[in-house]
Design a protein around this motif. Structure first.
Motif, short mmCIF file in Angstrom:
data_model
loop_
_atom_site.label_atom_id
_atom_site.label_comp_id
_atom_site.label_asym_id
_atom_site.label_seq_id
_atom_site.Cartn_x
_atom_site.Cartn_y
_atom_site.Cartn_z
N VAL A 19 4.18 11.26 -14.95
CA VAL A 19 5.55 11.70 -14.68
C VAL A 19 6.03 12.59 -15.82
O VAL A 19 6.66 13.64 -15.59
N GLU A 20 5.71 12.19 -17.04
CA GLU A 20 6.16 12.98 -18.20
C GLU A 20 5.49 14.34 -18.25
O GLU A 20 6.11 15.34 -18.63
N TRP A 71 5.13 18.58 -5.04
CA TRP A 71 6.26 19.26 -5.68
C TRP A 71 6.05 20.76 -5.69
O TRP A 71 4.95 21.24 -5.94
N GLY A 102 2.97 7.03 -27.59
CA GLY A 102 4.40 6.91 -27.88
C GLY A 102 5.00 5.66 -27.30
O GLY A 102 6.16 5.66 -26.89
N PHE A 109 0.11 9.59 0.74
CA PHE A 109 1.10 9.67 -0.33
C PHE A 109 0.52 9.04 -1.59
O PHE A 109 -0.51 8.40 -1.55
N ARG A 110 1.19 9.23 -2.72
CA ARG A 110 0.68 8.64 -3.95
C ARG A 110 1.82 8.26 -4.88
O ARG A 110 2.98 8.62 -4.67
N ASP A 111 1.47 7.51 -5.94
CA ASP A 111 2.42 7.12 -6.98
C ASP A 111 2.02 7.82 -8.27
O ASP A 111 0.85 8.09 -8.50
N TRP A 112 3.01 8.10 -9.11
CA TRP A 112 2.76 8.73 -10.40
C TRP A 112 3.26 7.78 -11.49
O TRP A 112 4.42 7.35 -11.45
N PHE A 113 2.42 7.51 -12.46
CA PHE A 113 2.77 6.55 -13.51
C PHE A 113 3.03 7.24 -14.85
O PHE A 113 2.41 8.28 -15.14
N GLY A 114 3.89 6.63 -15.64
CA GLY A 114 4.16 6.98 -17.04
C GLY A 114 3.86 8.40 -17.45
O GLY A 114 4.64 9.32 -17.20
N ARG A 167 4.48 16.10 -15.70
CA ARG A 167 5.09 16.99 -14.72
C ARG A 167 6.47 17.45 -15.18
O ARG A 167 6.82 18.63 -15.03
N ARG A 179 -1.63 -2.80 -24.86
CA ARG A 179 -1.63 -2.15 -23.56
C ARG A 179 -0.52 -1.08 -23.47
O ARG A 179 -0.69 -0.06 -22.81
N ARG A 180 0.61 -1.34 -24.15
CA ARG A 180 1.72 -0.39 -24.12
C ARG A 180 1.57 0.72 -25.14
O ARG A 180 2.46 1.54 -25.31
N GLU A 212 0.83 -1.21 0.00
CA GLU A 212 0.00 0.00 0.00
C GLU A 212 0.86 1.25 0.00
O GLU A 212 1.82 1.34 0.77
N THR A 213 0.50 2.22 -0.84
CA THR A 213 1.10 3.52 -0.74
C THR A 213 0.79 4.04 0.66
O THR A 213 -0.36 3.96 1.09
#
Lengths: 537, 537
Positions: free
Chosen positions: B28-29, B134, B422, B20-25, B31, B470-471, B15-16
């Motif tokens: 992140v780009e 941030w 992409g 708090f949290r997670d940032w995916f793919g 930001r 999926r990718r 668990e996060t």
């Protein structure tokens, strides 16, 4: 209530906390550029970014740091108000395992991610050793094939070159924890009926091998026996192994030296017994045309086969290494870049298969001026059990972590550290009532894409020009009452001024250039651009 | 020793941690792209990067967080092994003050730095409110002139636009703590002979004003009086002010509404008494040609002058605001972008002069589907005493902090969030013995600068194509025994496949395109490039 000096709180100290540091201007930019180059390689290899917070629960992080006996030692930990223990992450791998376990239903499999960020270690700081440092990782979760390990090693070589390390200045060294398991088995330190037996001894052995670089073979030898007293007089308990056990382990640890002697002292071993049916073949070309270099990886496999081939995990580990070398060789990554080395074990406790380490092979001077090899800048390996901690299901995973700050230090040691430069055009302030006019000039320069600022501090001309000099400004813009009346500005070529002052410019043509130039105010932008272009040319 | 299930340690939770949290793919780009755009503006304005560690000593950080009574509340703190108390930084300003105090001998003055990074607050998490977020700051240390404040406000407007916020969708609101001091003086809450007197009341007043957005005028009114009970029944103690005191303060807090009514209910106040000799002038054009909008800032100054002009710090604060507005107006930053607003006070305790806040003015739907203004995304101000804490010497400083994560959330709420896309070309694996061949194809694609990967997971064709889908892969490369024998590969146009499946492509010409194409293996790279170009076109 009159203020009493004795009651006044003392001033806080303006000090970077012990073991931490600050990064200024060009240092920050150099790291950003390096991270950009490395992550561009990761992206090209098909990895996607992931960012987690700096804080994880202590239970999610687990206890995998080397040389750590007491709980929470090695991490910065604190208790949340609901009594959960939290800690700053000590690497980017443990958080990845947590994320994958948490989100595996929605993430693609394999999940290929890269991550960039600071990590924290609650360790004793030392010269060049900080308690916060940056890592830049790439991992593949959900790929059991050692093709994933081979890919990571190739990518690591590419990333180092993208970061500015020349080919020949680095070496990616590979080993396999399974081969080490085989050695433990052969040395009688692994009891298949009770895997926890001898775990203390195995821990001591792994940590001793990991210190080969620092302690040399004699230091490792001492740790395998009764123990070792270091320079400060501190005694580290040894594994108390028998002479025969020590011999087996040293034959593994010291394999590189033994193989080198074998290859150098005669023609390549005619009996080189490459394991057959293992998916890799030594071509005749390998044996002869390119000498020791090309043959290296196969000779190491042969040596390991003789040492631990009879152990099941040893044999499996050797087969995996053979497959990795085979794949890398086919892609042109020979032992000049990626090479087997049984002394690589990696300190972290979670590795289960292939492990790898990138070291820089050039010498630098240490803090006492003695030459030494720069050493390791990246490492990684396979950790098939880390996600299983959470889910109970086996989830193969492998990846690498580049120590970005160490890599930057290495480039700096090679004289290729961050370069100051590219400072802003400084518009000097001669008349405070004209602030709006100065701001307009600065605004025009910025609108043209130039870095520019109005001088906002106190002080007269000399102080303002000293500031422009300190900021590495290419041009200072000067306008007082007289200039405003005549609709002109003075441009001072700070770069030329500095070059003339430093005696760098001896060329007569350059000397003939005026370091100060008067231009009409409405030609300010193009005149500044021309002056910067001249300085850059 | 047989394993006992009851003794086995329970699995850690994946668990996060709470808050708090997670940032995916793509998150992140997005930001990274936003930070790139904002810092490019900061650089153009002549600011240089600085990075400090996430950890500072508690004494260096000081206690400036709003709504915090107990020591160390609001920060994550822990004790070092030498008993020093350390904490995670709660902003980027306190570390800057420490750095400047520590390095002022070698830093240029003014020192203009920008900083980017996460900060941590040990607060109760809520929807959209995290304990790590941030910030992207820019500050000028060592510039006493309010020209530095004006510059920061202009730069903030430019940075928001660079980050993708359209003009008209944001407003930079300015106030001055000195005007607030004047209000306190006039309301009898400031005793010049004993500045510490009434400090508790002043604290309550500042925090109450800071909550105007959330509580409305009635809520603030309650907090100025006896106190306020919130929806959960919790009672917040009020400042217990007299009716007359409350009236003065509300005249300040509610100035925007009062001025708006004045301007809307009649022709612009003919008696508009702009303070004379203060360096700013209301042109006739301001009074007439552009109506209420252009006149706004001057009307607010006039209102404040009537309210606190007789107090010395009030008058000084108004003069500073006039100078700022004057400079901004001259550079074309009118009240459509930057505007005076007496309700801005900023919660942090260290501000001493002008304060500013950027709010987004468009409406979004909150978690319950109700429309609300998005609110504040950036804030800052002048903090002339923060460096003095360390050095004892007055050091003027001013700066701004952009809340990057909130800004990203705002763009997402406007339907302009991160876009997936992409993805890498996926080279499928039909025959595991051919891994070196697949790796060679992938390598050739990467060498051409394309994102590419060999499929390293388990599973047959359907699973591999589902993975490519999926990718967001543009192309899947397929080669089995037959293709290898004939020296060809199959290319599957994943983008076209997806568009056809989703019924997006109705154009007959598109439908005529084959979603799968056979090409000679030695034309792999150019054929993949052509297929990607077609999909992008």
């Amino acid at each position: 209530m009159a203020k009493d000096k004795a009651n006044r709180p003392r001033r806080p100290r303006a000090e970077t906390p012990r073991g931490f540091r600050d990064w200024f201007g060009a240092e920050v930019e150099a790291r950003a550029a390096m991270l950009g180059a490395i992550t561009e390689v990761y992206r090209r290899y098909g990895f996607d970014p992931l960012e987690t917070s700096g804080i994880e629960t202590v239970e999610a992080l687990g206890k995998f740091l080397p040389d750590v006996d007491r709980p929470n030692e090695g991490v910065f930990a604190f208790q949340d108000d609901d009594e959960t223990w939290l800690a700053l992450r000590y690497d980017l791998t443990a958080p990845l395992a947590r994320v994958y376990a948490q989100h595996q239903q929605t993430l693609p499999t394999p999940y290929r991610r890269f991550a960039v960020g600071p990590v924290w270690r609650n360790e004793k700081p030392g010269p060049g050793r900080f308690r916060q440092f940056w890592q830049c990782d790439a991992d593949t979760v959900g790929a059991a094939s050692v093709a994933a390990d081979a890919e990571i090693c190739a990518m690591l070589a590419d990333a180092l070159e993208a970061a500015g390390i020349s080919r020949g200045d680095y070496l990616v060294r590979i080993n396999n924890r399974k081969v080490l398991d085989g050695v433990m088995e052969v040395a009688g330190l692994h009891d298949v009926s009770d895997p926890t037996r001898f775990s203390i001894e195995r821990g001591i052995v792994v940590r001793a091998i990991d210190k080969l670089d620092r302690l040399g073979p004699d230091g490792v030898l001492a740790l395998l026996g009764e123990g070792r007293k270091d320079d400060s007089g501190d005694f580290t308990r040894g594994a108390n192994l028998s002479t025969q056990q020590i011999e087996i382990i040293m034959g593994f640890v010291d394999a590189s030296r033994l193989v080198r002697e074998e290859l150098e002292n005669g023609p390549p071993n005619p009996d080189l017994r490459i394991p057959s049916g293992m998916g890799f073949v030594v071509e005749d070309a390998d044996r002869h045309s390119e000498g020791v270099g090309r043959l290296w990886n196969w000779a190491v496999l042969d040596h390991l086969m003789r040492l631990v081939g009879q152990s099941r995990s040893g044999e499996e580990g050797i087969r995996e290494l053979g497959e990795i070398i085979d794949l890398l060789q086919a892609q042109g990554y020979g032992p000049d870049r990626i090479r087997l080395d049984p002394s690589v074990v990696r300190g972290l406790g979670y590795y289960t298969g292939p492990v790898y380490e990138a070291e820089l092979t050039f010498e630098i001077l240490d803090e006492k001026g003695r030459p030494r090899q720069f050493g390791s800048v990246a490492g990684g390996g396979r950790y098939d059990d880390l996600v299983k901690r959470f889910t109970g299901q086996l989830t193969p995973a492998t990846g690498v972590s580049i120590g970005v700050d160490r890599l930057l230090a290495a480039l700096a040691a090679k004289g290729r550290g961050p370069k100051e430069g590219g400072g802003p055009v400084v518009v000097c302030v001669m008349d405070r009532a004209r602030m709006a006019d100065y701001a307009a000039m600065t605004g025009a320069l910025r609108a043209a894409g130039l870095r520019a600022e109005t001088f906002l501090g106190g002080g007269k001309m000399a102080k303002q020009l000293a500031y422009a000099d300190r900021r590495m400004s290419p041009v200072a813009v000067i306008a007082g009452e007289d200039e405003f009346a005549r609709g002109v500005v003075q441009l001072k070529d700070m770069a030329l001024g500095a070059r003339l002052a430093a005696g760098i410019e001896t060329n007569e043509e350059w000397k003939a250039q005026p370091a100060q130039l008067e231009v009409p105010r409405d030609r300010l932008v193009e005149a500044v651009e021309a002056m910067i272009a001249r300085a850059g040319g």
